[in-house]
Design a protein around this motif. Structure first.
Motif, PDB file in Angstrom:
ATOM      1  N   ASP A   5       0.832  -1.210   0.000  1.00 43.09           N
ATOM      2  CA  ASP A   5       0.000   0.000   0.000  1.00 43.09           C
ATOM      3  C   ASP A   5       0.862   1.254   0.000  1.00 43.09           C
ATOM      4  O   ASP A   5       0.593   2.210  -0.736  1.00 43.09           O
ATOM      5  N   LEU A   6       1.898   1.263   0.809  1.00 47.64           N
ATOM      6  CA  LEU A   6       2.727   2.448   0.960  1.00 47.64           C
ATOM      7  C   LEU A   6       3.498   2.789  -0.311  1.00 47.64           C
ATOM      8  O   LEU A   6       3.775   3.957  -0.589  1.00 47.64           O
ATOM      9  N   THR A   7       3.810   1.780  -1.110  1.00 46.94           N
ATOM     10  CA  THR A   7       4.636   1.993  -2.296  1.00 46.94           C
ATOM     11  C   THR A   7       3.854   1.952  -3.597  1.00 46.94           C
ATOM     12  O   THR A   7       4.449   1.956  -4.667  1.00 46.94           O
ATOM     13  N   GLN A   8       2.542   1.907  -3.521  1.00 46.38           N
ATOM     14  CA  GLN A   8       1.764   1.861  -4.758  1.00 46.38           C
ATOM     15  C   GLN A   8       2.051   3.095  -5.599  1.00 46.38           C
ATOM     16  O   GLN A   8       2.117   4.212  -5.087  1.00 46.38           O
ATOM     17  N   PRO A   9       2.225   2.930  -6.894  1.00 45.01           N
ATOM     18  CA  PRO A   9       2.698   4.044  -7.720  1.00 45.01           C
ATOM     19  C   PRO A   9       1.642   5.089  -8.047  1.00 45.01           C
ATOM     20  O   PRO A   9       1.978   6.240  -8.329  1.00 45.01           O
ATOM     21  N   GLY A  10       0.381   4.712  -8.021  1.00 41.21           N
ATOM     22  CA  GLY A  10      -0.667   5.631  -8.446  1.00 41.21           C
ATOM     23  C   GLY A  10      -1.302   6.404  -7.309  1.00 41.21           C
ATOM     24  O   GLY A  10      -0.975   6.230  -6.137  1.00 41.21           O
ATOM     25  N   ALA A  11      -2.234   7.291  -7.679  1.00 38.56           N
ATOM     26  CA  ALA A  11      -2.988   8.066  -6.698  1.00 38.56           C
ATOM     27  C   ALA A  11      -4.040   7.175  -6.046  1.00 38.56           C
ATOM     28  O   ALA A  11      -4.623   6.307  -6.689  1.00 38.56           O
ATOM     29  N   SER A  12      -4.296   7.412  -4.756  1.00 38.76           N
ATOM     30  CA  SER A  12      -5.300   6.629  -4.036  1.00 38.76           C
ATOM     31  C   SER A  12      -5.544   7.268  -2.683  1.00 38.76           C
ATOM     32  O   SER A  12      -4.912   8.266  -2.319  1.00 38.76           O
ATOM     33  N   LYS A  13      -6.467   6.687  -1.920  1.00 36.18           N
ATOM     34  CA  LYS A  13      -6.709   7.103  -0.543  1.00 36.18           C
ATOM     35  C   LYS A  13      -6.462   5.900   0.354  1.00 36.18           C
ATOM     36  O   LYS A  13      -7.004   4.826   0.112  1.00 36.18           O
ATOM     37  N   VAL A  14      -5.646   6.109   1.390  1.00 39.52           N
ATOM     38  CA  VAL A  14      -5.208   5.002   2.244  1.00 39.52           C
ATOM     39  C   VAL A  14      -5.339   5.402   3.706  1.00 39.52           C
ATOM     40  O   VAL A  14      -5.049   6.542   4.076  1.00 39.52           O
ATOM     41  N   PHE A  15      -5.760   4.461   4.543  1.00 38.99           N
ATOM     42  CA  PHE A  15      -5.879   4.679   5.982  1.00 38.99           C
ATOM     43  C   PHE A  15      -4.556   4.297   6.631  1.00 38.99           C
ATOM     44  O   PHE A  15      -4.184   3.121   6.653  1.00 38.99           O
ATOM     45  N   ILE A  16      -3.824   5.291   7.152  1.00 43.25           N
ATOM     46  CA  ILE A  16      -2.487   5.042   7.705  1.00 43.25           C
ATOM     47  C   ILE A  16      -2.250   5.942   8.908  1.00 43.25           C
ATOM     48  O   ILE A  16      -3.002   6.889   9.157  1.00 43.25           O
ATOM     49  N   ILE A  17      -1.160   5.657   9.640  1.00 44.79           N
ATOM     50  CA  ILE A  17      -0.751   6.537  10.727  1.00 44.79           C
ATOM     51  C   ILE A  17       0.163   7.624  10.165  1.00 44.79           C
ATOM     52  O   ILE A  17       0.698   7.511   9.063  1.00 44.79           O
ATOM     53  N   ALA A  18       0.359   8.669  10.950  1.00 47.43           N
ATOM     54  CA  ALA A  18       1.124   9.823  10.465  1.00 47.43           C
ATOM     55  C   ALA A  18       2.570   9.452  10.152  1.00 47.43           C
ATOM     56  O   ALA A  18       3.161   9.992   9.210  1.00 47.43           O
ATOM     57  N   ASN A  19       3.172   8.543  10.928  1.00 41.54           N
ATOM     58  CA  ASN A  19       4.546   8.136  10.627  1.00 41.54           C
ATOM     59  C   ASN A  19       4.649   7.557   9.224  1.00 41.54           C
ATOM     60  O   ASN A  19       5.582   7.852   8.468  1.00 41.54           O
TER      61      ASN A  19
END
Length: 326
Positions: A5-19
């Motif tokens: 998820d973190l390295t996906q090349p395209g635009a998207s919306k992801v649920f993550i922590i601030a770090n």
């Protein structure tokens, strides 16, 4: 979240922590070198880079200590590469000798330092307030209040660093580093890692005697230019203008302010600061001028309160200020 998820090349919306969001911001900025010494609440940044470094051709180092980590990143930035390091606030104590010199010499490529304070000492030996490292070293400082800002600030900090040839400090706190949210990813435009020439004269980064004094003069000019730019920053904004009671806050304090106002069903004017060194003094002055009472909400020391009180003496001498010391 997964590395995929973190390295996906395209635009998207992801649920993550601030770090993790700050890692994504650095990836979108095409960072080339990352070095750090582990320490909560920034550990997830190092964990992510250690896992994805080879995949994205990022030179990643787990350093002996924070001083070595900063110097590794600084060396890359001096040569013209974009570099980043992260550490907890007491880690910057270890790196401070090199840090203060970098305020004088500056860099060529973008250099971003993520430094996290730990209010309530959840995982630290003290509640050190790292905000003073900004003005003491004449190094610009940004403070995100949520994962979206964290990602954007890190990405834009590389541009700011290269524009003014100065390291940029991203100051966070535990309740921001470990905060989760939906973050918009922009496309990755990674370029291959390449060795770069060392284009500088042998004395370019030597700071002593007359050279240090000339560097200091440049620092003062540079700081004023950055202050002028911060006056227009979208990270400094006002909510509910026109009220007689106002609040100035930043970082996690902004989140606490919004929640408290919702619970109490009150609507004071709120100035949220995202650029806390150099402070946007004109924006602050315009905000406090019509107020009768001001509440300054911040964690740890009265860093903002002292500076705002100094401004108020000339702008609004009758202003009642409520903070940590008043």
């Amino acid at each position: 979240m997964s590395v995929k998820d973190l390295t996906q090349p395209g635009a998207s919306k992801v649920f993550i922590i601030a770090n993790e969001a700050m890692v994504r911001g650095a990836l979108e900025a095409d960072v080339k070198v990352y070095s750090a010494y582990p320490g909560s609440p920034t550990s997830e940044i190092l964990d992510a880079f250690a896992e994805i470094g080879d995949q994205l051709d990022i030179k990643t180092e787990i350093s002996t200590n924070e001083k070595v980590a900063l110097e590794t990143a600084a060396g890359a930035a001096m040569a013209g590469l974009r570099a980043m390091t992260s550490m907890k606030s007491v880690g910057l104590n270890v790196a401070s000798d090199s840090y203060f010199s970098l305020g004088y010499t500056g860099v060529k490529g973008g250099l971003v330092l993520v430094v996290a304070d730990d209010p309530h000492a959840h995982s630290s030996q003290s509640e050190e307030d790292g905000r003073f490292f900004g003005p003491y070293a004449y190094i610009p400082m940004l403070e995100p209040s949520d994962p979206t800002e964290a990602k954007r600030m890190v990405k834009e900090a590389f541009d700011l660093s290269e524009k003014y040839e100065v390291p940029v400090l991203i100051r966070t706190v535990t309740r921001v580093n470990h905060q989760s949210g939906i973050v918009e990813f922009e496309p990755l435009n990674r370029t291959p890692f390449k060795k770069v020439p060392w284009p500088h004269a042998p004395t370019r980064f030597i700071t002593v005697a007359d050279r240090a004094r000339r560097f200091k003069a440049n620092m003062l000019v540079r700081t004023q230019k950055i202050r002028d730019e911060f006056e227009q920053s979208p990270y400094n904004f006002v909510l509910n203008p026109g009220a007689e009671i106002g609040v100035i806050t930043a970082s996690a304090g902004y989140n606490y302010t919004v929640e408290a106002c919702r619970i109490m069903d009150v609507k004071p004017a709120i100035l949220k600061l995202g650029t806390t060194y150099p402070l946007p003094e004109k924006k602050i002055s315009d905000f406090i001028k019509p107020l009768k009472k001001l509440i300054v909400i911040e964690e740890l020391s009265p860093f903002l309160e002292h500076q705002i009180a100094a401004l108020a003496k000339n702008i609004n001498p009758q202003l009642v200020i409520i903070g940590k010391e008043s």
